[in-house]
Design a protein around this motif. Structure first.
Motif, mmCIF file in Angstrom:
data_model
loop_
_atom_site.group_PDB
_atom_site.id
_atom_site.type_symbol
_atom_site.label_atom_id
_atom_site.label_comp_id
_atom_site.label_asym_id
_atom_site.label_seq_id
_atom_site.Cartn_x
_atom_site.Cartn_y
_atom_site.Cartn_z
ATOM 1 N N VAL A 1 0.828 -1.203 0.000
ATOM 2 C CA VAL A 1 0.000 0.000 0.000
ATOM 3 C C VAL A 1 0.866 1.257 0.000
ATOM 4 O O VAL A 1 0.574 2.232 -0.720
ATOM 5 C CB VAL A 1 -0.936 -0.005 1.224
ATOM 6 C CG1 VAL A 1 -1.694 1.310 1.326
ATOM 7 C CG2 VAL A 1 -1.907 -1.168 1.146
ATOM 8 N N ILE A 2 1.946 1.257 0.774
ATOM 9 C CA ILE A 2 2.797 2.441 0.863
ATOM 10 C C ILE A 2 3.498 2.706 -0.467
ATOM 11 O O ILE A 2 3.609 3.862 -0.909
ATOM 12 C CB ILE A 2 3.829 2.269 1.992
ATOM 13 C CG1 ILE A 2 3.123 2.066 3.334
ATOM 14 C CG2 ILE A 2 4.744 3.477 2.069
ATOM 15 C CD1 ILE A 2 2.171 3.187 3.708
ATOM 16 N N VAL A 3 3.972 1.640 -1.117
ATOM 17 C CA VAL A 3 4.595 1.809 -2.433
ATOM 18 C C VAL A 3 3.579 2.335 -3.435
ATOM 19 O O VAL A 3 3.877 3.207 -4.268
ATOM 20 C CB VAL A 3 5.204 0.480 -2.909
ATOM 21 C CG1 VAL A 3 5.706 0.599 -4.340
ATOM 22 C CG2 VAL A 3 6.351 0.059 -1.991
ATOM 23 N N LEU A 4 2.352 1.804 -3.374
ATOM 24 C CA LEU A 4 1.295 2.274 -4.267
ATOM 25 C C LEU A 4 1.029 3.761 -4.063
ATOM 26 O O LEU A 4 0.906 4.520 -5.041
ATOM 27 C CB LEU A 4 0.019 1.474 -4.013
ATOM 28 C CG LEU A 4 -1.231 1.954 -4.766
ATOM 29 C CD1 LEU A 4 -1.083 1.711 -6.262
ATOM 30 C CD2 LEU A 4 -2.479 1.277 -4.234
ATOM 31 N N CYS A 5 0.953 4.182 -2.804
ATOM 32 C CA CYS A 5 0.710 5.597 -2.521
ATOM 33 C C CYS A 5 1.869 6.462 -3.025
ATOM 34 O O CYS A 5 1.655 7.575 -3.519
ATOM 35 C CB CYS A 5 0.503 5.806 -1.021
ATOM 36 S SG CYS A 5 -1.002 5.033 -0.380
ATOM 37 N N MET B 1 3.714 5.763 -5.637
ATOM 38 C CA MET B 1 3.530 5.813 -7.090
ATOM 39 C C MET B 1 2.451 6.823 -7.467
ATOM 40 O O MET B 1 2.607 7.591 -8.431
ATOM 41 C CB MET B 1 3.160 4.422 -7.609
ATOM 42 C CG MET B 1 4.257 3.396 -7.483
ATOM 43 S SD MET B 1 3.685 1.704 -7.844
ATOM 44 C CE MET B 1 3.109 1.887 -9.528
ATOM 45 N N VAL B 2 1.351 6.833 -6.709
ATOM 46 C CA VAL B 2 0.263 7.769 -6.989
ATOM 47 C C VAL B 2 0.742 9.207 -6.824
ATOM 48 O O VAL B 2 0.466 10.080 -7.677
ATOM 49 C CB VAL B 2 -0.936 7.491 -6.055
ATOM 50 C CG1 VAL B 2 -1.981 8.604 -6.170
ATOM 51 C CG2 VAL B 2 -1.569 6.155 -6.387
ATOM 52 N N TYR C 1 -4.131 7.501 5.171
ATOM 53 C CA TYR C 1 -3.149 8.345 5.859
ATOM 54 C C TYR C 1 -1.976 8.692 4.938
ATOM 55 O O TYR C 1 -1.452 9.814 4.972
ATOM 56 C CB TYR C 1 -2.646 7.631 7.112
ATOM 57 C CG TYR C 1 -1.780 8.485 7.998
ATOM 58 C CD1 TYR C 1 -2.349 9.498 8.763
ATOM 59 C CD2 TYR C 1 -0.411 8.284 8.077
ATOM 60 C CE1 TYR C 1 -1.566 10.298 9.580
ATOM 61 C CE2 TYR C 1 0.383 9.069 8.894
ATOM 62 C CZ TYR C 1 -0.195 10.073 9.641
ATOM 63 O OH TYR C 1 0.586 10.862 10.440
ATOM 64 N N ALA C 2 -1.554 7.720 4.103
ATOM 65 C CA ALA C 2 -0.409 7.962 3.216
ATOM 66 C C ALA C 2 -0.749 8.930 2.092
ATOM 67 O O ALA C 2 0.157 9.590 1.556
ATOM 68 C CB ALA C 2 0.081 6.640 2.621
ATOM 69 N N LEU C 3 -2.031 9.037 1.731
ATOM 70 C CA LEU C 3 -2.430 9.958 0.673
ATOM 71 C C LEU C 3 -2.884 11.308 1.210
ATOM 72 O O LEU C 3 -3.230 12.196 0.430
ATOM 73 C CB LEU C 3 -3.561 9.341 -0.170
ATOM 74 C CG LEU C 3 -3.193 8.127 -1.033
ATOM 75 C CD1 LEU C 3 -4.434 7.588 -1.739
ATOM 76 C CD2 LEU C 3 -2.116 8.486 -2.050
ATOM 77 N N GLN C 4 -2.878 11.457 2.514
ATOM 78 C CA GLN C 4 -3.323 12.710 3.108
ATOM 79 C C GLN C 4 -2.281 13.812 2.939
ATOM 80 O O GLN C 4 -1.087 13.576 2.985
ATOM 81 C CB GLN C 4 -3.601 12.534 4.603
ATOM 82 C CG GLN C 4 -4.988 12.089 4.938
ATOM 83 C CD GLN C 4 -5.246 12.074 6.430
ATOM 84 O OE1 GLN C 4 -4.361 12.391 7.234
ATOM 85 N NE2 GLN C 4 -6.449 11.709 6.826
ATOM 86 N N LEU D 1 0.954 11.895 -9.956
ATOM 87 C CA LEU D 1 0.049 13.039 -9.898
ATOM 88 C C LEU D 1 0.712 14.315 -9.409
ATOM 89 O O LEU D 1 0.033 15.309 -9.147
ATOM 90 C CB LEU D 1 -1.149 12.711 -8.998
ATOM 91 C CG LEU D 1 -2.035 11.551 -9.465
ATOM 92 C CD1 LEU D 1 -3.151 11.298 -8.466
ATOM 93 C CD2 LEU D 1 -2.620 11.820 -10.842
ATOM 94 N N SER D 2 2.023 14.300 -9.260
ATOM 95 C CA SER D 2 2.739 15.509 -8.844
ATOM 96 C C SER D 2 2.703 16.552 -9.958
ATOM 97 O O SER D 2 2.438 16.207 -11.126
ATOM 98 C CB SER D 2 4.181 15.164 -8.489
ATOM 99 O OG SER D 2 4.891 14.762 -9.644
ATOM 100 N N PRO D 3 2.945 17.829 -9.647
ATOM 101 C CA PRO D 3 2.910 18.874 -10.691
ATOM 102 C C PRO D 3 3.842 18.598 -11.860
ATOM 103 O O PRO D 3 3.586 19.066 -12.979
ATOM 104 C CB PRO D 3 3.313 20.137 -9.927
ATOM 105 C CG PRO D 3 2.911 19.863 -8.507
ATOM 106 C CD PRO D 3 3.143 18.394 -8.305
#
Length: 314
Positions: free
Chosen positions: A140-144, A146-147, A252-255, A151-153
């Motif tokens: 999950v942390i690796v996935l977050c 990657m996301v 929490y990791a995507l917050q 999706l960064s600028p």
């Protein structure tokens, strides 16, 4: 000779009547206890033992005094949470992520399984299955991570469209990001049980449908879907009953500080209260409230499905 006698005895016991089997079990109960004891001990220690911590939700818990020595406060924490101005916001955030995730994510594995079942060449099917199963093994942390990177600028998504939007700071985009990434990660793996059930579908019915002129959609509707109907019902009940149990790690990791209005859910709220602020009693009460809602939803959904499914549920 002893081995032969034992094998003959074993062959005879297979044909014993229920009363004789019960008598045999009573006679050799020590053997059954010996094999069941490790599993029972592990269940009692790691499943039922921690349930004693529920008492913290009704106490002004003090680490030094312990669970039995802390003063009793009754339902004060529950009243405090229900009267909190943030209660509805956190509850609705949790429900929106869960309900939308269920509505969008539940049919995808079924559709994948039906599509895979249409591929007749085994080699191609296995390669496609390998591709769609692979995301499940990403943590999950690796996935977050990657996301956040995509999706960064300056990430590939913005470069593709020629923009520089910081998607992770937008509360209105958080739910879409959360649900979409979850579907991508778990849909392939969740389709395994449906694929296995479809392999047991009646080939005679399928051939008869083809002879009668049924097209692909009609074969799916009248032959393949009935073969996996029971599994679909059970999975829906289980997932609907866990509506309030959203994974803490991913949320929490995507917050970020900017998307908190949409990303703060009950599980992350409990983490902030319990571990960061040290308010153990209040955080336990919120967690217990979450579990109670889950149980109520599970019973309610099961009853609804029974009425819609000719009395069949869990």
């Amino acid at each position: 000779m002893r081995v032969l006698r034992k094998s003959k005895t074993a062959a005879v016991t297979v044909k014993q009547t229920p009363r004789e089997k019960l008598k045999y079990v009573k006679k050799n109960w020590q053997l059954y206890v010996f094999f069941l004891l490790p599993g029972l001990l592990l269940t009692l220690i790691f499943k039922y033992g921690p349930m004693g911590g529920i008492l913290i939700a009704f106490e002004d818990y003090n680490v030094i005094e312990g669970v039995l020595g802390s003063p009793w406060v009754g339902l004060d924490y529950f009243r405090r949470f229900l009267s909190s101005p943030d209660f509805m916001n956190y509850l609705m955030n949790t429900l929106k992520l869960s309900v939308f995730g269920l509505l969008w994510g539940f049919p995808i594995p079924i559709i994948l399984a039906l599509l895979l079942n249409q591929i007749r060449r085994v080699g191609i099917r296995k390669k496609i299955q390998l591709l769609i199963y692979a995301p499940n093994f990403i943590s999950v942390i690796v996935l977050c991570g990657m996301v956040r990177m995509f999706l960064s600028p300056v990430g590939p998504i913005n470069s593709l469209f020629g923009i520089d939007t910081n998607w992770m700071t937008m509360p209105e985009a958080f739910r879409t990001i959360y649900i979409t990434s979850g579907i991508w990660q778990t849909a392939g793996w969740s389709s395994i049980m449906y694929t296995a059930a479809l392999s047991n579908a009646s080939k005679d019915l399928e051939e008869a449908a083809i002879v009668d002129g049924a097209n692909v959609l009609q074969q799916i509707r009248y032959v393949q879907l009935p073969a996996i109907k029971n599994i679909i019902v059970i999975q829906f009940i289980l997932q609907a009953g866990n509506i309030m149990s959203i994974g803490f790690e991913k949320a929490y990791a995507l917050q970020t500080d900017m998307n908190l209005p949409a990303s703060e859910i009950l599980s992350t709220y409990v983490y902030r209260l319990g571990l960061l602020n040290g308010d153990y009693g209040y955080s336990t009460a919120v967690g217990l409230f979450n579990s109670i809602i889950n149980v109520i939803l599970l019973i309610f959904v099961n009853q609804v499905v029974k009425k819609l499914n000719d009395g069949e549920g869990l």
